[in-house]
Design an enzyme around this catalytic site. Structure first.
Site, PDB file in Angstrom:
ATOM      1  N   ASN A 124     -19.109 -11.623  -1.366  1.00 14.04           N
ATOM      2  CA  ASN A 124     -18.824 -13.032  -1.125  1.00 14.04           C
ATOM      3  C   ASN A 124     -19.562 -13.962  -2.081  1.00 14.04           C
ATOM      4  OD1 ASN A 124     -17.934 -15.360   0.629  1.00 14.04           O
ATOM      5  ND2 ASN A 124     -20.145 -15.468   1.022  1.00 14.04           N
ATOM      6  N   SER A 184      -9.807 -16.892  -3.883  1.00 11.60           N
ATOM      7  CA  SER A 184      -9.533 -18.293  -3.571  1.00 11.60           C
ATOM      8  C   SER A 184      -8.059 -18.564  -3.776  1.00 11.60           C
ATOM      9  CB  SER A 184     -10.349 -19.208  -4.497  1.00 11.60           C
ATOM     10  OG  SER A 184      -9.940 -20.567  -4.395  1.00 11.60           O
ATOM     11  N   TYR A 197     -13.204 -21.061 -12.884  1.00 12.23           N
ATOM     12  CA  TYR A 197     -13.223 -20.662 -11.477  1.00 12.23           C
ATOM     13  C   TYR A 197     -11.909 -19.982 -11.090  1.00 12.23           C
ATOM     14  CZ  TYR A 197     -13.744 -21.058  -6.389  1.00 12.23           C
ATOM     15  OH  TYR A 197     -13.824 -20.790  -5.038  1.00 12.23           O
ATOM     16  N   ALA A 199      -9.681 -18.547 -13.034  1.00 10.87           N
ATOM     17  CA  ALA A 199      -9.537 -17.260 -13.717  1.00 10.87           C
ATOM     18  C   ALA A 199     -10.377 -16.189 -13.043  1.00 10.87           C
ATOM     19  CB  ALA A 199      -9.938 -17.409 -15.185  1.00 10.87           C
ATOM     20  N   SER A 200     -11.582 -16.550 -12.638  1.00  9.74           N
ATOM     21  CA  SER A 200     -12.474 -15.569 -11.999  1.00  9.74           C
ATOM     22  C   SER A 200     -11.921 -15.112 -10.666  1.00  9.74           C
ATOM     23  CB  SER A 200     -13.877 -16.173 -11.817  1.00  9.74           C
ATOM     24  OG  SER A 200     -13.891 -17.175 -10.811  1.00  9.74           O
ATOM     25  N   LYS A 201     -11.288 -16.014  -9.929  1.00 10.91           N
ATOM     26  CA  LYS A 201     -10.748 -15.663  -8.614  1.00 10.91           C
ATOM     27  C   LYS A 201      -9.429 -14.902  -8.729  1.00 10.91           C
ATOM     28  CE  LYS A 201     -14.116 -17.434  -6.256  1.00 10.91           C
ATOM     29  NZ  LYS A 201     -15.063 -16.545  -5.526  1.00 10.91           N
ATOM     30  N   ILE A 230     -12.634 -25.187   2.276  1.00 10.00           N
ATOM     31  CA  ILE A 230     -13.465 -24.873   3.442  1.00 10.00           C
ATOM     32  C   ILE A 230     -14.783 -25.636   3.324  1.00 10.00           C
ATOM     33  CG2 ILE A 230     -14.503 -23.022   4.799  1.00 10.00           C
ATOM     34  CD1 ILE A 230     -11.467 -22.745   4.439  1.00 10.00           C
TER      35      ILE A 230
END
Length: 304
Positions: A124, A184, A197, A199-201, A230
């Site tokens: 996580n 995400s 962000y 691309a990483s997810k 969230i």
């Protein structure tokens, strides 16, 4: 008279049931503890408002034997240890870099040494990175986000999968387990996060899909959870700004639920995926976003 009628009805039901084949069950009762005796590792667990902390509560409340709370920042881990131990679960805290293979392997090895088993690894840990146009990012900025968000999930799977394959009779008769990566909706659709962000997810989703196939027949499942907006420590500045402006009601207005989500709503999905109830869910990207990723967001009355 009433008792005689009830008895007769019960006999009829039993007679019908005896004519049907038994249901094959792969998990315990759904109204009982859903994580009984499981050993769980959670990274990115420090935030007091975070998904990691909420997920630890769900596993502890559902009978987990032990939970490892891991984070690079350990400010709140001690307090969490105290509150979770009150739920009857053994808690271990680790200040660690989730993107360092040696440190991840050390936590996995400790779980095997202490308990002889590892059942769930919830990868996580993550960061948002700089929220700027991609042309303003340096290669170092870009790779920092991928290291924290993607490499950490890869290492979780690499280190945890072999450990999960080990049986631990009598509680764990055969090898298997659940690896869960936090992705995400930004990894599913554009305009939900910055370039690095997103691309990483998206890479986390791909890892879940490809690694699930490479672990075929092992009993180890790999899935990605894709949260929408969230309220966590990561998004706290957005919420604080909205509350200061009196515009909190606009948060989440682009999804059909018309609200932002809570960490506990993600934690309950993580619990399901980590439990035996999720035994046939594998290689999936589960969007938990209030419906945001189901269509093309729009603001009613502003189509033209």
């Amino acid at each position: 008279m009433a008792n005689d009628q009830h008895t007769a009805a019960r006999r009829r039901v039993d007679a019908i049931g005896s004519q049907l084949p038994a249901i094959t069950r792969v998990a315990g009762p759904s109204n009982g503890p859903r994580a009984q005796d499981k050993v769980v590792i959670i990274t990115g667990a420090n935030s007091a408002l975070g998904i990691g902390r909420a997920t630890a509560h769900q596993f502890a409340q559902n009978g987990a034997r032990a939970i490892y709370l891991c984070d690079l920042d350990d400010e709140h881990l001690g307090a969490q240890k105290v509150e979770l131990e009150n739920l009857g679960c053994q808690i271990h805290t680790r200040q660690m870099d989730a993107a360092d293979e040696g440190q991840v392997q050390a936590v996995v090895d400790d779980a095997l040494r202490r308990y002889g088993r590892l059942d769930v690894f919830f990868a996580n840990a993550g960061i948002t990175g700089m929220n700027v146009v991609f042309t303003e990012l340096t290669d170092a900025d870009f790779m920092e986000v991928l290291r924290a968000n993607t490499l950490s999930v890869f290492l979780a799977a690499k280190c945890a999968a072999p450990a999960m394959m080990k049986a631990c009779p009598p509680q764990k008769a055969r090898g298997g387990g659940s690896i869960i990566g936090t992705a995400s909706v930004a990894g599913l659709r554009s305009n939900a996060g910055s370039t690095a962000y997103s691309a990483s997810k998206a890479a986390v989703v791909s890892l879940a899909q490809t690694i699930a196939y490479q672990l075929h027949g092992s009993g180890v499942r790999v899935n990605a959870i894709c949260p929408g907006l969230i309220e966590t420590g990561m998004t706290a500045p957005l919420y604080e700004t909205a509350r200061a402006r009196g515009t909190e009601q606009k948060i989440g207005q682009l999804n059909p639920m018309r609200r932002g989500g809570h960490a506990d709503e993600i934690a309950r999905v993580a619990l399901f995926l980590g439990s035996d109830e999720g035994s046939y869910v594998n290689g999936q990207a589960w969007a938990v976003c209030g419906g945001l990723s189901a269509g093309h967001p729009f603001v009613p009355g502003k189509l033209v």
